[in-house]
Design a protein around this motif. Structure first.
Motif, mmCIF file in Angstrom:
data_model
loop_
_atom_site.group_PDB
_atom_site.id
_atom_site.type_symbol
_atom_site.label_atom_id
_atom_site.label_comp_id
_atom_site.label_asym_id
_atom_site.label_seq_id
_atom_site.Cartn_x
_atom_site.Cartn_y
_atom_site.Cartn_z
ATOM 1 N N LEU A 77 -3.438 38.583 -85.566
ATOM 2 C CA LEU A 77 -3.632 40.151 -85.138
ATOM 3 C C LEU A 77 -2.373 40.882 -85.208
ATOM 4 C CD1 LEU A 77 -5.728 39.539 -81.849
ATOM 5 C CD2 LEU A 77 -6.753 40.383 -84.155
ATOM 6 N N ARG A 78 -1.634 40.294 -85.893
ATOM 7 C CA ARG A 78 -0.184 41.097 -86.487
ATOM 8 C C ARG A 78 0.511 41.527 -85.285
ATOM 9 N NH1 ARG A 78 -2.811 45.252 -90.473
ATOM 10 N NH2 ARG A 78 -4.042 45.221 -88.583
ATOM 11 N N PHE A 79 0.439 40.792 -84.214
ATOM 12 C CA PHE A 79 1.631 41.318 -82.983
ATOM 13 C C PHE A 79 2.906 41.190 -83.584
ATOM 14 C CE2 PHE A 79 -2.192 40.738 -80.730
ATOM 15 C CZ PHE A 79 -1.797 40.665 -79.264
ATOM 16 N N THR A 80 3.775 42.145 -83.443
ATOM 17 C CA THR A 80 5.161 42.280 -83.853
ATOM 18 C C THR A 80 5.965 41.496 -83.106
ATOM 19 O OG1 THR A 80 5.424 44.396 -82.533
ATOM 20 C CG2 THR A 80 4.742 44.654 -84.736
ATOM 21 N N GLY A 81 5.708 40.954 -81.861
ATOM 22 C CA GLY A 81 6.725 40.478 -81.079
ATOM 23 C C GLY A 81 5.732 39.454 -79.954
ATOM 24 N N GLN A 82 5.911 38.270 -80.227
ATOM 25 C CA GLN A 82 5.009 37.472 -79.356
ATOM 26 C C GLN A 82 5.608 35.970 -79.033
ATOM 27 O OE1 GLN A 82 3.245 34.661 -80.551
ATOM 28 N NE2 GLN A 82 4.025 34.722 -82.577
ATOM 29 N N GLY A 83 5.376 35.557 -77.977
ATOM 30 C CA GLY A 83 5.609 34.064 -77.664
ATOM 31 C C GLY A 83 5.710 33.767 -76.204
ATOM 32 N N PHE A 84 5.634 32.467 -76.019
ATOM 33 C CA PHE A 84 5.702 32.084 -74.647
ATOM 34 C C PHE A 84 7.173 31.769 -74.314
ATOM 35 C CE2 PHE A 84 1.506 31.236 -75.701
ATOM 36 C CZ PHE A 84 0.808 31.450 -74.526
ATOM 37 N N GLU A 85 7.319 32.162 -72.923
ATOM 38 C CA GLU A 85 8.825 31.649 -72.323
ATOM 39 C C GLU A 85 8.788 30.906 -71.295
ATOM 40 O OE1 GLU A 85 10.283 35.792 -71.197
ATOM 41 O OE2 GLU A 85 10.333 36.547 -73.302
ATOM 42 N N GLU A 86 9.669 29.949 -71.297
ATOM 43 C CA GLU A 86 10.044 29.044 -70.090
ATOM 44 C C GLU A 86 10.799 30.113 -69.027
ATOM 45 O OE1 GLU A 86 12.879 25.429 -69.362
ATOM 46 O OE2 GLU A 86 11.597 25.202 -71.143
#
Length: 110
Positions: A77-86
């Motif tokens: 979906l072209r998210f510009t910033g994404q990710g999981f964090e601890e």
């Protein structure tokens, strides 16, 4: 001599934040578009940036299959910033071995 008229203030920008219902995100986003954004871009020569910001907190953590699905979908979906964090609890994130005794209350500082 007549005083010069004061020029009218021209409002050139608008900003707003709205919290979307977690189970009705599509409906709430659509309402915002219909009731606010449409009127602004309808003025012509108007640009309107709209950002969707997600910040879920998962105290128990995200299972591996959910991490995979969400990561793949957000990329598609072209998210510009994404990710999981601890995220660690405060007690996990402090290394008490590095602190002087008087800071952690094990001894007295005089």
């Amino acid at each position: 001599m007549k005083p010069e008229p004061v020029p009218a203030t021209i409002l050139r920008r608008f900003h707003g934040t709205v919290e979307l219902g977690r189970y009705l995100v599509g409906r709430d986003a659509s309402d915002s578009a219909d009731e606010v954004i449409t009127h602004l871009v309808g003025l012509g020569n108007t640009t309107a940036g709209v950002t969707l910001k997600l910040e879920p907190k998962m105290p128990a953590g995200a299972p591996e299959h959910v991490v995979r699905i969400v990561t793949e979908n957000s990329r598609a979906l072209r998210f510009t910033g994404q990710g999981f964090e601890e995220e660690r609890s405060q007690s996990e994130s402090i290394d008490w071995r590095c602190c002087p005794e008087w800071i952690i209350g094990r001894g007295r500082h005089m």
